[in-house]
Design a protein around this motif. Structure first.
Motif, mmCIF file in Angstrom:
data_model
loop_
_atom_site.group_PDB
_atom_site.id
_atom_site.type_symbol
_atom_site.label_atom_id
_atom_site.label_comp_id
_atom_site.label_asym_id
_atom_site.label_seq_id
_atom_site.Cartn_x
_atom_site.Cartn_y
_atom_site.Cartn_z
ATOM 1 N N THR A 60 0.914 -1.207 -0.078
ATOM 2 C CA THR A 60 0.032 0.154 -0.023
ATOM 3 C C THR A 60 0.695 1.269 0.017
ATOM 4 O O THR A 60 0.386 2.319 0.390
ATOM 5 C CB THR A 60 -0.856 0.111 1.332
ATOM 6 O OG1 THR A 60 -0.107 -0.084 2.394
ATOM 7 C CG2 THR A 60 -1.895 -1.056 1.251
ATOM 8 N N ILE A 85 -0.300 4.726 -1.439
ATOM 9 C CA ILE A 85 -1.791 4.887 -1.429
ATOM 10 C C ILE A 85 -2.186 6.066 -0.639
ATOM 11 O O ILE A 85 -2.088 6.004 0.506
ATOM 12 C CB ILE A 85 -2.454 3.676 -1.177
ATOM 13 C CG1 ILE A 85 -2.006 2.624 -2.272
ATOM 14 C CG2 ILE A 85 -3.855 3.846 -1.427
ATOM 15 C CD1 ILE A 85 -2.785 1.047 -2.042
ATOM 16 N N LEU A 89 -1.184 6.317 -7.793
ATOM 17 C CA LEU A 89 -0.373 5.284 -8.538
ATOM 18 C C LEU A 89 -1.101 4.628 -9.653
ATOM 19 O O LEU A 89 -0.311 3.574 -10.294
ATOM 20 C CB LEU A 89 -0.304 4.165 -7.311
ATOM 21 C CG LEU A 89 0.572 4.555 -6.242
ATOM 22 C CD1 LEU A 89 0.348 3.450 -5.094
ATOM 23 C CD2 LEU A 89 1.935 4.781 -6.749
ATOM 24 N N ARG A 90 -2.307 4.985 -9.829
ATOM 25 C CA ARG A 90 -2.789 4.713 -11.272
ATOM 26 C C ARG A 90 -2.183 5.138 -12.248
ATOM 27 O O ARG A 90 -2.413 4.518 -13.530
ATOM 28 C CB ARG A 90 -4.395 4.976 -11.468
ATOM 29 C CG ARG A 90 -5.188 4.710 -10.270
ATOM 30 C CD ARG A 90 -6.511 5.200 -10.520
ATOM 31 N NE ARG A 90 -6.999 5.300 -9.091
ATOM 32 C CZ ARG A 90 -8.126 5.934 -8.858
ATOM 33 N NH1 ARG A 90 -8.862 6.508 -9.885
ATOM 34 N NH2 ARG A 90 -8.701 5.673 -7.569
ATOM 35 N N TYR A 119 3.838 5.602 -10.881
ATOM 36 C CA TYR A 119 4.452 4.130 -10.241
ATOM 37 C C TYR A 119 5.761 3.840 -10.323
ATOM 38 O O TYR A 119 6.532 3.253 -9.840
ATOM 39 C CB TYR A 119 3.190 3.127 -11.041
ATOM 40 C CG TYR A 119 3.474 1.745 -10.333
ATOM 41 C CD1 TYR A 119 3.270 1.164 -9.026
ATOM 42 C CD2 TYR A 119 4.215 0.803 -11.202
ATOM 43 C CE1 TYR A 119 3.443 0.157 -8.773
ATOM 44 C CE2 TYR A 119 4.475 -0.553 -10.627
ATOM 45 C CZ TYR A 119 4.098 -1.074 -9.379
ATOM 46 O OH TYR A 119 4.247 -2.168 -8.942
ATOM 47 N N GLY A 151 8.444 1.072 -9.705
ATOM 48 C CA GLY A 151 7.657 0.212 -10.025
ATOM 49 C C GLY A 151 8.128 -0.342 -11.276
ATOM 50 O O GLY A 151 8.944 0.173 -12.253
ATOM 51 N N LEU A 158 -6.452 -2.446 -3.557
ATOM 52 C CA LEU A 158 -5.307 -2.761 -4.341
ATOM 53 C C LEU A 158 -5.833 -2.625 -5.880
ATOM 54 O O LEU A 158 -5.091 -1.930 -6.662
ATOM 55 C CB LEU A 158 -4.737 -3.982 -4.445
ATOM 56 C CG LEU A 158 -4.188 -4.600 -2.711
ATOM 57 C CD1 LEU A 158 -3.980 -5.739 -2.665
ATOM 58 C CD2 LEU A 158 -2.883 -3.434 -2.753
ATOM 59 N N ASP A 175 -6.445 1.326 -6.546
ATOM 60 C CA ASP A 175 -5.257 2.445 -6.081
ATOM 61 C C ASP A 175 -4.039 2.028 -6.548
ATOM 62 O O ASP A 175 -3.034 2.745 -6.365
ATOM 63 C CB ASP A 175 -5.499 2.455 -4.366
ATOM 64 C CG ASP A 175 -6.884 3.283 -4.324
ATOM 65 O OD1 ASP A 175 -7.542 3.819 -5.229
ATOM 66 O OD2 ASP A 175 -7.092 3.295 -3.164
ATOM 67 N N ASN A 176 -3.757 0.582 -6.542
ATOM 68 C CA ASN A 176 -2.421 0.399 -6.978
ATOM 69 C C ASN A 176 -2.455 -0.801 -8.080
ATOM 70 O O ASN A 176 -2.193 -2.056 -7.793
ATOM 71 C CB ASN A 176 -1.881 -0.293 -5.847
ATOM 72 C CG ASN A 176 -0.226 0.050 -5.778
ATOM 73 O OD1 ASN A 176 0.401 0.421 -6.684
ATOM 74 N ND2 ASN A 176 0.699 -0.387 -4.880
ATOM 75 N N LEU A 219 0.805 -2.669 -9.408
ATOM 76 C CA LEU A 219 1.164 -3.356 -8.563
ATOM 77 C C LEU A 219 0.839 -4.782 -8.838
ATOM 78 O O LEU A 219 1.499 -6.018 -8.987
ATOM 79 C CB LEU A 219 1.146 -3.154 -7.218
ATOM 80 C CG LEU A 219 1.816 -4.186 -6.197
ATOM 81 C CD1 LEU A 219 3.377 -4.077 -6.233
ATOM 82 C CD2 LEU A 219 1.466 -4.167 -4.730
ATOM 83 N N CYS A 230 0.320 -9.348 -5.475
ATOM 84 C CA CYS A 230 0.821 -8.194 -5.250
ATOM 85 C C CYS A 230 2.084 -8.424 -4.297
ATOM 86 O O CYS A 230 2.872 -7.604 -4.441
ATOM 87 C CB CYS A 230 -0.203 -7.112 -4.520
ATOM 88 S SG CYS A 230 -1.538 -6.520 -5.627
#
Lengths: 663, 139, 438, 168
Positions: free
Chosen positions: C7, C10, C15-16, C21, C26, C94, C97-98, C101, C213
């Motif tokens: 997270t 977040i 992070l989208r 990212y 990332g 997740l 918002d992520n 990942l 993740c």
């Protein structure tokens, strides 16, 4: 072999055997609902929970394969408690209307409740009510309340039929079975569901409230509606045929029946049946009628047509009496291909490639089709699609281009090819060239038996009639006016003495000099030979109306002069109007069977290619006489028009199709 | 002589007692309510036939004197409640042993044995009774 | 203890966006895996990490992957994003918002098991999640992480987002596969397990969103590093969803083994004012209730099981003393009766029956024999008698409540109701427009 | 035609086997016309190569597929544990008493939406909303669009501290 113990009893079975089957081998019965030997395990009903040593939870015997040294217990307190529980749960929403249920007396829910179930129910919270006595034409009746959702029917539709006529609807406690999105069943194999169903959720309209199982006298016999001869059990009450049930013969039917075979039981009680011999329209006694027949047999050249309906014994006698006889009344010209190995229905299951030669097994021998539609590789050659369900490599060709198309096939890579052919058209050379065993699908039930009895003759009997070369023509269960096109009537009218032995007054009995009412199916015993060459016995289970064919021939002396020097056989195929078998129109007498009425549509269907520009549902006239409705079939050769066999009398190669604007 | 007196005395004694026989058929002796006599097919509160043609009576009958054939109730004019009724219901009274098993087997309380017992005719076929004879009239 | 492995970022950054990212490191795992590691090495690191499935059963992901037979059939990876257990909402976070990942985890895992087609199955209610996931996949494809010859290697991978349409049962792995195959979500008979015959009868791995993740950080930092976090037998972090009568409901990523008390009292802010804890359903509606005296249980798979309940997907529902144990059972049972697929008898018929009995009890129409009836029905439905675990789930809380709060059930069975206790909030009519306090 | 043939073809191509396209196509049909019509079922069946009856059976299994055209405004309120504990049943009962319910708008209950931190959670048309209160949700179904107190939530977490998932 794997050895295990079930309730202390040691048993050895093949690896992969399911516990429920192993238990049967050990003489222990494990109650099941969803399990069925012909269907994949589902594990749905949870009725077959058993205790296996070293496993903490109870296991379903219907999904657990055996393993070496397994120790299984089927009667422990835990198992009994689980069985109790499942039955209590199955019964909470069951209507308990056994007194009016057709399954009463042969119902697994009744039986297991008595054997394994709770003495009473603790459920007091109001049953869920659903639709009852829901008609699912033509033959099924659905009772949603009685259904225990074992899903045998749904799995049968999926795994065996590859159709989805019955599906699951909704989910959870709202789940039911039904024909989602349509009101009727829409297939040829609905009746098997009534036998698969362990309760009274799926019952059949023709048997509805007719009898109780304990009233029935059950006799194994065979169905002679098509040339496959599926094994059936005929259930009779008070001398009436009540129903036909599956009598599994793995070599023939694999334990299934088609709806036509199962429900064609109306002959014995049909009001139209001929009751007395007729000579020139007048009712006479059998003695007088047979004396007239004998006179006719001795008065001049004699020939016989028919034999497809006859038992092997009657066919042999027919040949003996008339001398010159031909079973080929319809369009079929071969009962087996000379010089080529004969395949059996079982071979289809082994085959890696199946070639359908201008043949539609679903219409001509429906149960045979159940063996074909599973196959990964089917090559379907011809102007009309032979496969309705299942994948097929379609080779579309013109009606006269089949031989050509067959020459384009190369089966040399196939290990076990089988050719399926209905014996129509001049294709013998092309089929022989394929070098594969051939399974013939016959137009009439006992074509193979008639062929073996020698009921084939050089030349064309009908053409001889037209030329005035025949004095006495005997039609034994044959109706060329429905099977042959156009000018047959003139030929028959030329015959001085026409003898017709049949069950019903038909187009030919009107022309006949002597009419002999004969015993129908289930009224006469004898043997029949099926399309794979297997000879089986049919039993007489109800009292005959009329004499059997065999008995009639036994009372006569052979004809003095069998017809000789017949003109050559004509081919009746030609033009683009193709006459093709259809399950509900085949076998001439089907139209008289009241039980099958529900399956027949008011108007016959004519199939055309989309390029013909006729919309589905358009009404058309054939030869300005017969009305029919259009179905569009993109699988057809673009130029052809397909009409069902034995539906429109007198269609020649010159038949015309004319669309009429719907009213 | 003594015997004669004794006999006469007995006769006189019985003369004064009430009669053991009844003047049948003008009078009928009362039968216990549960006497197993002739059958009826009862109707329900709505006046419909109780019998649904399940044939359990016929199955229970030890002498096979009951014949039932069922059919589907006509839409709009049902004979019985529900889907099924008996279009044929026959009892061969000459064969019946009045054991009452049919009554016990009936899930609908349709067939009942009554105290009636007047089983009289000089024609055998009169003892083969059907629905018209068995079914109680509508109230 | 809070540790933000999955997270991280977040609530702070968006992070989208693949740029953001990547700026935070990332897709490094994808590059590490594809450029420097063989598929087997990736799988070995995941095995070494002892990454246990976050979906509920806690089965080690590495072992699950090792069951795939190498017989030439194509292999598939299916991501279980059908989060539907009442009380659990960590996968949604997740996914929404992520998302990258998860994409990264899917790529690494697919590479490890040698699959070239992966399906991210999201429950139908995640309208926004599906859109976000779709955009993330587009961005990843543009950046060359998904598609043909990823990062110039020989490895190609296609990922599709497949939406469910309202069926809790599709969270069961074989029902999920049926659903991807376009069928009704009925669980399959096992064996064969999905690893042997899963999607299209081919070897298939089904892992939940949170499990996958975890993979990128394992690839980046090594399995040993991951195995060193938290409980030795349940390493890593777990995102715990907590809701109900707590001051700060939400998702909290905690090191495995963090005591339950820390989550409830510290992070979630404790029970709402003026009330005290009655029970906790630690894995949503399908878990055995835990009582205040069990607050010191560490949040990991084994400790929770030892405490008589389960960690599951860590969707904790906290109930204070105003909560009626019978009402909770009724709410849970209506859920399971609604979500039963109907395939097997005990679940289909039993859940509905239990719901009816509980509704009667709750409505004051109880009968004295109902408590015994419920106990017996718990046995008839539970104990592994059903085809899939839903039947067990449906009666786990009820079974525990019948032990812990039998007196409440008995009281209801004798006609007493306490449904008003649940309605602690003021109700209001529409006409006055008065607001329900929230 | 409910579906766009070109798009259907593209969607079928995404999957290794054709019949997987059933759910995606059903969703697409519902997005286009608001529900699953008989025509749509026929098109999906043809595209996926399965009988129409089976597609129909699948539709009845999944609660989110509708066979009838819904009202323009639909509020689905979660009724599972956390939301029920926050008064979801009372909220639904109150909303259902409002004039126009069933015609202009519909109020349905659904099972857990995985938004328990936002109890009472709901779905308004196709967006997650919550926490719902009576005034806000009443305004939502009456007037449509984003309403103050029941503003469609973003995702759980973004823009709000993770530890404080609960919305003001």
């Amino acid at each position: 072999m794997i050895t295990l113990t079930i309730d202390g009893k040691t048993v050895s079975v093949e690896p992969g055997t399911l516990l429920v089957e192993a238990a049967r081998a050990a003489g222990r019965d494990i109650p099941v609902y969803c399990y069925h030997p012909k269907l994949a395990p589902a594990g749905a009903c949870r009725m077959c929970l058993v205790e296996i040593e070293k496993m903490p939870k109870l296991q379903t015997a219907c999904t657990t394969p055996v393993s070496e040294g397994m120790a299984v217990h089927t009667t422990t307190a835990r198992v009994k408690e689980a069985q109790h529980g499942v039955l209590e749960l199955l019964l909470i929403n069951h209507p308990l209307d056994c007194p009016i249920c057709d399954k009463g007396g042969e119902c697994d829910l009744q039986d297991f409740t008595l054997r394994y179930g709770p003495p009473s129910s603790r459920f007091l919270d109001g049953k869920i009510h659903r639709k009852k006595a829901l008609d699912c034409p033509p033959f099924l009746v659905i009772d949603e309340e009685r259904c225990i959702l074992c899903q045998r029917c749904v799995r049968y539709e999926d795994e065996i039929l590859h159709e989805r006529n019955i599906v699951l609807i909704e989910r959870g406690s709202h789940m039911t079975i039904g024909t989602e999105g349509r009101d009727d069943y829409g297939g040829y194999y609905s009746g098997n569901n009534t036998e698969l169903c362990p309760v009274g959720a799926l019952t059949s309209r023709p048997y509805r409230f007719k009898s109780r199982p304990w009233d029935l006298k059950m006799t194994p016999t065979i169905c002679t509606q098509c040339s496959l001869h599926c094994n059936v059990r005929a259930d009779v009450r008070h001398g009436d045929l009540m129903r036909l049930m599956i009598h599994d013969n793995p070599q023939v039917d694999g334990g299934w029946l088609c709806d036509r075979g199962r429900y064609a039981i109306g002959d014995a009680k049909a009001a139209e049946r001929l009751s007395h011999p007729l000579v020139r329209g007048g009712e006479v006694s059998w003695d007088i009628a047979l004396a007239e027949v004998q006179n006719a047999l001795e008065a001049g050249p004699v020939a016989g047509l028919g034999g497809g309906r006859l038992t092997n014994e009657a066919a042999a006698a027919f040949k003996q009496i008339c001398g010159t006889v031909d079973w080929r009344v319809g369009r079929q010209t071969y009962a087996r291909v000379p010089g080529v190995a004969e395949a059996t229905p079982s071979d289809l299951s082994e085959a890696d490639v199946i070639v359908l030669v201008d043949t539609c097994p679903m219409e001509e021998a429906p149960i045979l089709d159940l063996r074909i539609r599973h196959h990964k590789r089917v090559i379907d050659v011809g102007p009309v699609p032979g496969m309705r369900v299942g994948p097929a490599e379609r080779v579309v060709c013109a009606p006269d281009g089949v031989a050509e198309a067959l020459r384009g096939l190369d089966l040399s890579a196939a290990k076990h090819p089988v050719v399926v052919w209905n014996g129509r058209g001049e294709l013998v050379e092309a089929i022989r060239a394929l070098g594969a065993p051939v399974l013939m699908v016959h137009e009439v039930a006992n074509a193979r038996g008639a062929h073996d009895a020698g009921l084939e003759t050089e030349g064309d009997i009908l053409a001889a009639c037209a030329e005035g070369k025949i004095h006495t023509l005997w039609l034994a269960g044959a109706n060329p006016l429905r099977s042959y096109p156009a000018d047959v009537r003139a030929a028959l009218e030329k015959v001085p003495v026409l003898i017709v032995s049949d069950l019903y007054p038909t187009e030919v009995t009107e022309l006949a000099t002597i009419v002999l009412p004969v015993a129908g199916p289930f009224e006469r015993a004898g043997t029949f030979t099926n399309l794979g060459g297997l000879t089986q016995t049919a039993a007489a289970v109800v009292a005959p109306r009329g004499l059997s064919d065999e008995r009639i021939f036994q009372r006569l002396r052979p004809a003095a002069q069998p017809a000789k020097d017949l003109p050559a056989r004509r081919s009746f195929q030609g033009g683009n109007l193709l006459v093709r078998p259809h399950l509900w129109s085949g076998g001439g007498n089907t139209r008289f069977d009241r039980t099958l009425e529900a399956a027949r549509t008011a108007l016959a269907t004519v199939r055309v290619h989309p390029s013909q520009g006729l919309a589905a549902g358009t009404h058309v006239m054939i030869n300005d006489v017969h009305e029919a409705v259009v179905a569009v079939d993109p699988g057809l050769h673009p130029a052809v028009v397909v009409v069902p066999d034995r539906t429109f009398a007198g269609l020649g190669a010159d038949a015309r199709l004319r669309a009429v604007v719907p009213a | 002589m003594g015997g004669l007196v004794k006999g006469l005395a007995t006769t006189l004694k019985y003369l004064r007692r009430p009669r053991a026989t009844v003047d049948y058929p003008a009078k009928e002796r009362p039968y216990p309510e549960r006497f197993r006599g002739l059958h009826i097919l009862d109707r329900d509160a709505e006046g419909l036939e109780r019998c649904v043609g399940c044939e359990l009576c016929a199955a229970a009958c030890p002498v096979h004197c009951i014949t039932v054939e069922a059919a589907e109730n006509p839409v709009g004019a049902p004979y019985s409640a529900g889907e099924r009724y008996a279009w044929r219901y026959e009892i061969d009274l000459l064969r019946c042993i009045f054991c009452g098993y049919c009554e016990e087997a009936c899930p609908e309380d349709a067939i009942q044995l009554t105290p009636r017992h007047d089983l009289l005719s000089n024609k055998r076929e009169d003892f083969l009774v059907g629905k018209d004879w068995l079914t109680v009239p509508r109230q | 203890m809070i540790m933000r492995l999955l997270t991280d970022g977040i609530g702070e950054v968006d992070l989208r966006d693949i740029g953001t990212y990547r700026a935070r490191g990332g897709y490094r795992a994808v590059e590490n895996a594809l450029r420097r590691m063989s598929p087997k090495e990736v799988a070995d690191e995941v095995s070494a990490a002892n990454l246990r499935g976050r979906g509920g059963a806690g089965f080690p992901a590495g072992r699950k992957w090792s069951f795939l037979p190498g017989d030439g059939r194509p292999r598939y990876l299916c991501v279980n994003g059908d989060e539907s257990e009442p009380g659990s909402f960590n996968n949604r976070m997740l996914v929404e918002d992520n998302p990258h990942l998860l994409v990264e985890g899917v790529i690494c895992s697919s590479y490890a098991i040698g699959c070239s087609f992966a399906v991210i199955y999201l429950r139908g209610e995640f309208y926004e999640g599906a859109a976000i996931m779709g955009r993330a996949l587009e961005q990843a494809a543009e950046a060359g992480y998904v598609g043909e010859h990823i990062l110039g290697s020989d490895y190609s991978l296609r990922i599709v987002v497949h939406r469910g349409a309202g069926a809790y049962i599709c969270g069961e792995e074989s029902a999920l596969l049926e659903s991807i195959e376009g069928k009704r979500g009925h669980p399959r008979v096992k064996p064969p397990f999905p690893a042997v015959a899963g999607l299209y009868a081919s070897p298939t791995v089904v892992n939940t969103v949170e499990t996958l993740c975890c993979v990128p950080s394992i690839v980046n930092n090594g399995g040993a590093w991951f195995a060193g976090i938290g409980s030795p037998k349940s390493p890593g972090t777990k995102i715990c969803s907590i809701s109900g009568h707590v001051r700060r409901p939400g998702n909290y990523e905690l090191v495995m083994g963090t005591p339950l008390r820390e989550l409830v009292e510290e992070h979630a802010g404790g029970i709402r004012d003026g009330h005290r804890l009655k029970m906790i359903l630690p894995a949503g509606a399908s878990s055995a209730a835990m009582t205040p005296d069990q607050l010191d249980t560490p949040l990991d798979f084994d400790a929770m099981a030892a405490a008589g309940s389960l960690l599951g997907s860590a969707g904790l529902i906290v109930c204070d003393e105003t909560t009626c144990a019978v009402k909770v059972a009724l709410l849970g049972e209506s859920f399971y009766a609604h979500e039963s697929c109907g395939k097997c008898t005990p679940c289909r018929e039993g859940t509905k029956w239990v719901e009816k009995v509980l509704a009667r009890l709750e409505g004051g129409q109880g009968r004295p024999e109902d408590v015994d009836l419920l106990k017996s029905l718990v046995g008839e439905i539970g104990g592994g008698k059903c085809l899939c675990p839903l039947g067990d789930f449906a009666v786990t809380y009820l079974g525990s409540a019948l032990k812990l709060f039998e007196d409440e059930f008995v009281a209801h069975a004798h006609g007493r109701t306490c449904s008003e206790r649940l309605q602690a909030r003021p109700t209001a009519s529409v006409a006055t427009g008065e607001v329900l306090s929230a | 035609m409910v579906l766009d043939p070109a798009e259907t073809k593209e969607m079928v191509a995404r999957y290794p086997e054709r019949r997987s396209v059933v759910l995606p196509l059903l969703w697409r049909a519902q997005e286009r016309i608001g529900y699953i019509s008989d025509e749509a079922i026929g098109e999906v069946a043809a595209a996926a190569g399965v009988p129409a009856s089976e597609v129909s059976s699948v539709v009845t299994f999944y609660t989110m597929f509708r066979r009838e055209k819904p009202p323009a405004r639909r509020l689905q309120v979660c009724r599972s544990l956390s939301c029920a504990m926050a008064g979801a049943d009372e909220l639904v009962a109150a909303l259902r008493e409002m004039p126009g319910c069933g015609e202009k708008f519909s109020v349905e209950t659904v099972e857990c939406l995985a938004a328990c931190d936002r109890a009472i959670a709901g779905i308004y048309n196709e967006g997650l909303v919550g926490p719902l209160n009576l005034a806000g949700s009443a305004k939502l179904v009456r007037d449509g669009g984003a309403a103050g107190a029941a503003a469609p939530a973003g995702s759980s977490g973004a823009g709000a501290p993770l530890e404080g998932g609960g919305r003001p």
